[in-house]
Design an enzyme around this catalytic site. Structure first.
Site, PDB file in Angstrom:
ATOM      1  N   ASP A  77     -51.630 -13.525 107.371  1.00  0.00           N
ATOM      2  CA  ASP A  77     -51.595 -14.749 108.452  1.00  0.00           C
ATOM      3  C   ASP A  77     -51.810 -13.936 110.421  1.00  0.00           C
ATOM      4  OD1 ASP A  77     -49.327 -13.507 107.441  1.00  0.00           O
ATOM      5  OD2 ASP A  77     -47.457 -14.746 107.867  1.00  0.00           O
ATOM      6  N   GLU A 135     -46.451 -13.387 106.575  1.00  0.00           N
ATOM      7  CA  GLU A 135     -45.106 -12.139 106.576  1.00  0.00           C
ATOM      8  C   GLU A 135     -44.576 -12.417 107.633  1.00  0.00           C
ATOM      9  OE1 GLU A 135     -43.406  -8.383 108.665  1.00  0.00           O
ATOM     10  OE2 GLU A 135     -45.808 -10.101 108.863  1.00  0.00           O
TER      11      GLU A 135
END
Length: 390
Positions: A77, A135
């Site tokens: 991400d 994350e």
């Protein structure tokens, strides 16, 4: 087998993939295009995979012979940051940027996937390639672990974080605490509002909130062993509507960081005790919301030893450097809490090239020479762990 010689064939591929992902960043749990591209790459080289937690991927490379199972993790991400770099691979999505190196993590693991798949007939055991969403909000690892039950089927786990604090060409591999537990909290104070000139008729939420801020610091200075680490930060305090009105409510928001399990496990009880008793002294009420984002990330000694041997095998003793643990959080800690594991910091800073902006900064970038190093380390560690007796 010489991992370095094989990886050289994929150096340009790894850089190209990193730049593609950098140009096309996606936020947590919305990495749909990123996941699609990874799946296409895995299909192209014949590596089977499954999808978990909407965008996460677990791929499996099976060796010729049975053996242990090792997991290699990369997060996917991006962040809500507007990029200010003037580079050909600048983010094409306004307000989104890979400002923490996850684009490089994906590319390195894809490179390692090519290498390991090419030599799978010489491998004993299995390698799980774990491409993880979310994350940055500390939810992706836990979601994938719970949905896939992957912990039950692996013997060890390894992750790389490309790290601006380490010069390119160096790797930090220490055992012990490496990244902090991250807890997030909000505290709502409920008092009684009234006229600013008549405080005796009120319960001043600003005074109560201020006392809570100060008393929380006693957890650091008087309740925690000086040899341990605890950080309690109230980053936001909101209260009041007007200069002559005593506030009836206040909201505090903050974060807590720690490195040891012993300290981390005490946090909920300590926060509740201090906050509730402080409020009670002023006859106020409180509501506490504590979110345990990540546990402390602690590198296993045996895994760190294997990892160090892998790095030296690749690049010699001079590649190893020491780097102090960091109070940043990392949800790979959910793996290191459950199985022997380690996270390595692979250096990306190059002052001569002007590549030295911190993580999460709008001018963050990396020396792409680090990508080949990371891919080599992923592959070499997997081989060495599967061949080890530990």
């Amino acid at each position: 087998m010489n991992v370095k010689n094989i990886t050289k064939k994929y150096k340009d591929y790894i850089i190209e993939k990193r730049r593609y992902f950098h140009m096309n960043p996606e936020p947590s749990f919305n990495e749909y295009n990123t996941s699609k591209v990874i799946q296409e790459e895995l299909k192209n080289i014949g590596i089977p995979f499954e999808v978990f937690a909407k965008t996460g991927i677990i791929a499996t490379i099976k060796g010729q012979n049975p053996g242990k199972t090792v997991l290699l993790r990369a997060d996917m991400d991006a962040l809500e940051v507007c990029e200010k770099n003037n580079v050909s691979y600048k983010s094409q999505k306004e307000g989104l940027m890979h400002a923490c190196g996850h684009d490089g993590h994906i590319a390195m693991l894809l490179g390692a996937a090519h290498v390991l798949n090419e030599i799978k007939n010489d491998i004993s055991g299995e390698i799980k390639l774990f491409f993880q969403p979310a994350e940055e909000i500390a939810k992706g690892a836990k979601a994938m672990i719970e949905e896939s039950k992957i912990i039950d089927s692996i013997d060890a786990a390894f992750a790389i974080h490309l790290w601006q604090g380490v010069p390119v060409g160096k790797i930090s591999l220490e055992s012990g605490a490496r990244m902090a537990a991250a807890d997030l909290f909000s505290i709502k104070v409920k008092g009684k509002s009234g006229h600013g000139s008549m405080p005796h008729e009120t319960i001043d939420a600003v005074v109560v909130a201020s006392a809570i801020v100060m008393n929380l610091q006693h957890l650091v200075s008087r309740n925690t062993n000086p040899l341990d680490t605890l950080v309690v930060t109230v980053g936001k305090l909101t209260a009041g509507t007007r200069h002559n009105i005593i506030a009836g409510e206040a909201l505090l928001e903050g974060t807590i960081r720690s490195f040891s399990d012993e300290v981390w496990k005490k946090v909920p009880e300590q926060i509740e005790r201090v906050v509730k008793n402080t409020a009670a002294a002023y006859d106020a009420k409180v509501e506490i919301n504590l979110v345990r984002a990540t546990p402390p990330l602690v590198n296993n000694q045996d895994i760190s030893d294997i990892l160090k041997a892998s790095a030296i095998k690749l690049y010699g003793e001079e590649v190893v450097t020491k780097y102090e643990k960091t109070p940043g959080g990392e949800d790979f800690a959910y793996f290191t809490q459950a199985v022997p594991g380690a996270l390595a910091f692979v250096g990306i800073r190059n002052d001569e090239k002007g590549i030295n902006s911190p993580h999460h900064n709008e001018t963050f970038d990396m020396d792409e020479d680090a990508l080949e190093i990371g891919a080599n380390l992923y592959a070499q560690f997997a081989i060495d762990f599967l061949n080890s007796k530990k």
